[in-house]
Each structure stands twice: as C-alpha cells, then as structure tokens.
Design an enzyme around this catalytic site. Structure first.
Site, PDB file in Angstrom:
ATOM      1  N   SER A   7       0.840  -1.199   0.000  1.00  0.00           N
ATOM      2  CA  SER A   7       0.000   0.000   0.000  1.00  0.00           C
ATOM      3  C   SER A   7       0.875   1.248   0.000  1.00  0.00           C
ATOM      4  O   SER A   7       1.668   1.450   0.932  1.00  0.00           O
ATOM      5  CB  SER A   7      -0.880   0.017   1.254  1.00  0.00           C
ATOM      6  OG  SER A   7      -1.329   1.333   1.496  1.00  0.00           O
ATOM      7  N   MET A  36      -8.670   8.295  -0.402  1.00  0.00           N
ATOM      8  CA  MET A  36      -9.524   8.674   0.725  1.00  0.00           C
ATOM      9  C   MET A  36     -10.030  10.104   0.503  1.00  0.00           C
ATOM     10  O   MET A  36      -9.262  10.982   0.120  1.00  0.00           O
ATOM     11  CB  MET A  36      -8.728   8.611   2.031  1.00  0.00           C
ATOM     12  CG  MET A  36      -8.172   7.228   2.313  1.00  0.00           C
ATOM     13  SD  MET A  36      -7.243   7.212   3.865  1.00  0.00           S
ATOM     14  CE  MET A  36      -6.483   5.586   3.742  1.00  0.00           C
ATOM     15  N   MET A 136     -11.585  -5.564   5.079  1.00  0.00           N
ATOM     16  CA  MET A 136     -10.753  -4.673   5.887  1.00  0.00           C
ATOM     17  C   MET A 136     -10.418  -5.353   7.206  1.00  0.00           C
ATOM     18  O   MET A 136     -11.321  -5.855   7.897  1.00  0.00           O
ATOM     19  CB  MET A 136     -11.478  -3.358   6.154  1.00  0.00           C
ATOM     20  CG  MET A 136     -11.697  -2.475   4.941  1.00  0.00           C
ATOM     21  SD  MET A 136     -10.199  -2.107   4.018  1.00  0.00           S
ATOM     22  CE  MET A 136      -9.252  -1.204   5.239  1.00  0.00           C
ATOM     23  N   GLY A 141      -8.796   4.197   6.826  1.00  0.00           N
ATOM     24  CA  GLY A 141      -8.448   5.613   7.027  1.00  0.00           C
ATOM     25  C   GLY A 141      -6.972   5.842   7.269  1.00  0.00           C
ATOM     26  O   GLY A 141      -6.423   6.874   6.888  1.00  0.00           O
ATOM     27  N   GLY A 143      -2.809   3.936   7.787  1.00  0.00           N
ATOM     28  CA  GLY A 143      -1.890   2.797   7.807  1.00  0.00           C
ATOM     29  C   GLY A 143      -1.342   2.627   9.217  1.00  0.00           C
ATOM     30  O   GLY A 143      -1.613   3.440  10.109  1.00  0.00           O
ATOM     31  N   GLY A 176      -2.804  -3.934   8.564  1.00  0.00           N
ATOM     32  CA  GLY A 176      -2.033  -4.553   9.641  1.00  0.00           C
ATOM     33  C   GLY A 176      -1.409  -5.888   9.289  1.00  0.00           C
ATOM     34  O   GLY A 176      -0.964  -6.636  10.167  1.00  0.00           O
ATOM     35  N   GLY A 196       1.223  -2.277   4.044  1.00  0.00           N
ATOM     36  CA  GLY A 196       1.845  -0.953   3.880  1.00  0.00           C
ATOM     37  C   GLY A 196       3.044  -0.811   4.802  1.00  0.00           C
ATOM     38  O   GLY A 196       4.203  -0.975   4.409  1.00  0.00           O
TER      39      GLY A 196
HETATM   40  C1  DX5 Z   1      -6.277   1.702   5.341  1.00  0.00           C
HETATM   41  C2  DX5 Z   1      -5.841   1.273   3.946  1.00  0.00           C
HETATM   42  C3  DX5 Z   1      -4.816   0.175   3.979  1.00  0.00           C
HETATM   43  C4  DX5 Z   1      -3.537   0.569   4.725  1.00  0.00           C
HETATM   44  C5  DX5 Z   1      -2.665  -0.635   4.903  1.00  0.00           C
HETATM   45  O1  DX5 Z   1      -7.474   2.442   5.243  1.00  0.00           O
HETATM   46  O2  DX5 Z   1      -6.937   0.823   3.186  1.00  0.00           O
HETATM   47  O3  DX5 Z   1      -4.497  -0.208   2.643  1.00  0.00           O
HETATM   48  O4  DX5 Z   1      -2.850   1.535   3.989  1.00  0.00           O
HETATM   49  O5  DX5 Z   1      -1.525  -0.216   5.605  1.00  0.00           O
HETATM   50  P1  DX5 Z   1      -0.943  -1.089   6.811  1.00  0.00           P
HETATM   51  O6  DX5 Z   1      -0.445  -2.374   6.160  1.00  0.00           O
HETATM   52  O7  DX5 Z   1       0.161  -0.268   7.381  1.00  0.00           O
HETATM   53  O8  DX5 Z   1      -2.083  -1.349   7.742  1.00  0.00           O
END
Ligand code: DX5
Ligand code: ZN
Length: 223
Positions: A7, A36, A136, A141, A143, A176, A196
C-alpha cells in the site's frame, strides 16, 4: 494465485515513482493505491491525477481502493488514469449494482469491500458479479494500525460461500498484515494481501515480500 499488494499509503510520497519501482523490484506484483476523500473516512490522500502520472511506474496490477462516499461518480476518472482493479465500499453512498456495472463497463476488474463492522452477508448478493472481495482488517483511514484477527471468520465465511457457489473471486485482506498474521489470513481463504507499514518499514523489502509470499503459499487454504 497469491499476490502481495504494497500500500503506497505508507510510502515516501516525495519519491513515489521510485517507491513503486522499489516494491516491484522487491517482488510485488500488485500496487495498492489508497484513495480517501476525508468524508467516507477521516483522512484525505490522493486522486486520479496522481495515479495517471504514477501509472507509467507500475508494471503490475494497479489495485485501486476507493474509500470515498461516491465511487459511482469517480470510477471513470480512475479507470482513465490506468486502474486495473477498482474496489469500492458496499457502505458507500453509491448503489452497489450500479457501481459494479459502471466499473465493469470501464474495462476494469471489480472489487467490493467491507469495513470491520459490516457482516459478510452484505456482499453475498454481489459475489457472482465481482472479481474480488476486500475484507478490511483495520478501520479504513490510516496505515500502521493493528491487524484485527477477529475478521478471519468473515474471510472464511466469504471463502466458503464462493467455494460452495463455485464463484472465482479473489479475497484480499487489507490492514495490519505482517509476516506473522499473513498465515492465518491465508488459512482463512485470503489470496491477495495488502501490506503498507510492514513492507515500507522493512530493512529489506525484498526479503520481507519473499517471506510474506512463502508464508501465504504455505498456509493458503485454497491450494
Ligand atoms: C487503510 C488502507 C490500507 C492501509 C494498509 O485504510 O486501506 O491499505 O494503507 O496499511 P498497513 O499495512 O500499514 O495497515
Ligand atoms: Zn487499502
């Protein structure tokens, strides 16, 4: 098929093109592009114009995640900017069937996503019309949040429904994901893994992506 989709929400946006190339050189075959609007989720990121210029750096799958209130209105902009997969939220203000048909008409693969509080049954009526379900595993919202392991029964419920109905749908988990919990996500039925902070913060992105792929392949229920 097992895919890792880094991500870019966690990337250094000042060198975005290099970051995408670094991820693909490290073994990523998808790039997860988090959009977003500051309305559907309490954060604002990037839109179609940035994807348009970034697209030349992406060799693999441009995996666009629309965390926006009106995906029906904006899908075309992202398709024109080069999206391969456009995923919208069933909780958005747009009619799901209209949005699915619109994304399909634009020649993109269609993904539908559920937030943690939304039951799997909400998307059952669409499973035969989409290419991907995005579960999800954090509140959308931001990372860097912690993986919600209690989402695994939902992943397994969707996997079982697709298997029973013989639908060929990719199941993507998002939020996560790391080298520890990817195994339980794959064992529950996920085959596409957004990650991410784990990947972008890793000392060696190639080593991390290789580990993620190995563990997902070992644990994946859908061999
Ligand atoms: C959160 C995003 C995810 C996030 C993942 O709203 O949709 O794609 O960026 O990042 P990590 O892996 O750090 O949770
Ligand atoms: Zn995402």
């Amino acid at each position: 098929m097992i895919a890792i989709s880094p991500s870019i929400l966690s990337c250094d946006y000042s060198i975005m093109g290099n970051e995408v190339e670094r991820m693909e050189d490290a073994g990523a075959t998808w790039i997860h592009y988090d959009v977003m609007d500051g309305h559907f989720v309490p954060n604002i990121t990037i839109g179609a114009p940035v994807l348009k210029s970034l697209r030349k750096n992406i060799k693999g799958v441009a995996d666009v995640h629309l965390m926006i209130s009106d995906p029906l209105k904006y899908a075309e902009d992202f398709a024109k900017a080069g999206a391969d997969v456009i995923t919208f939220h069933v909780e958005s203000d747009s009619n799901p069937m209209d949005t699915i048909q619109k994304i399909r008409s634009l020649g993109c693969k269609v993904g539908i996503s559920v937030k943690p509080k939304t039951p799997a049954s909400e998307i059952f009526p669409y499973l035969d019309k989409v290419d991907l379900v995005l579960v999800m595993t954090v509140e959308p919202g931001f990372g860097g949040q912690s993986f919600m392991a209690d989402m695994m029964p939902k992943v397994r419920e969707i996997y079982d429904e697709c298997k029973t109905q013989n639908f060929s749908v990719d199941i993507e988990v998002d939020g996560g994901i790391n080298e520890i919990n990817i195994s339980e996500a794959a064992a529950a039925g996920a085959n596409v893994f957004v990650s991410g902070s784990t990947i972008f913060k890793a000392k060696d992105a190639k080593e991390m992506i290789t580990t993620l792929i190995e563990r997902a392949e070992q644990a994946y229920i859908g061999k």
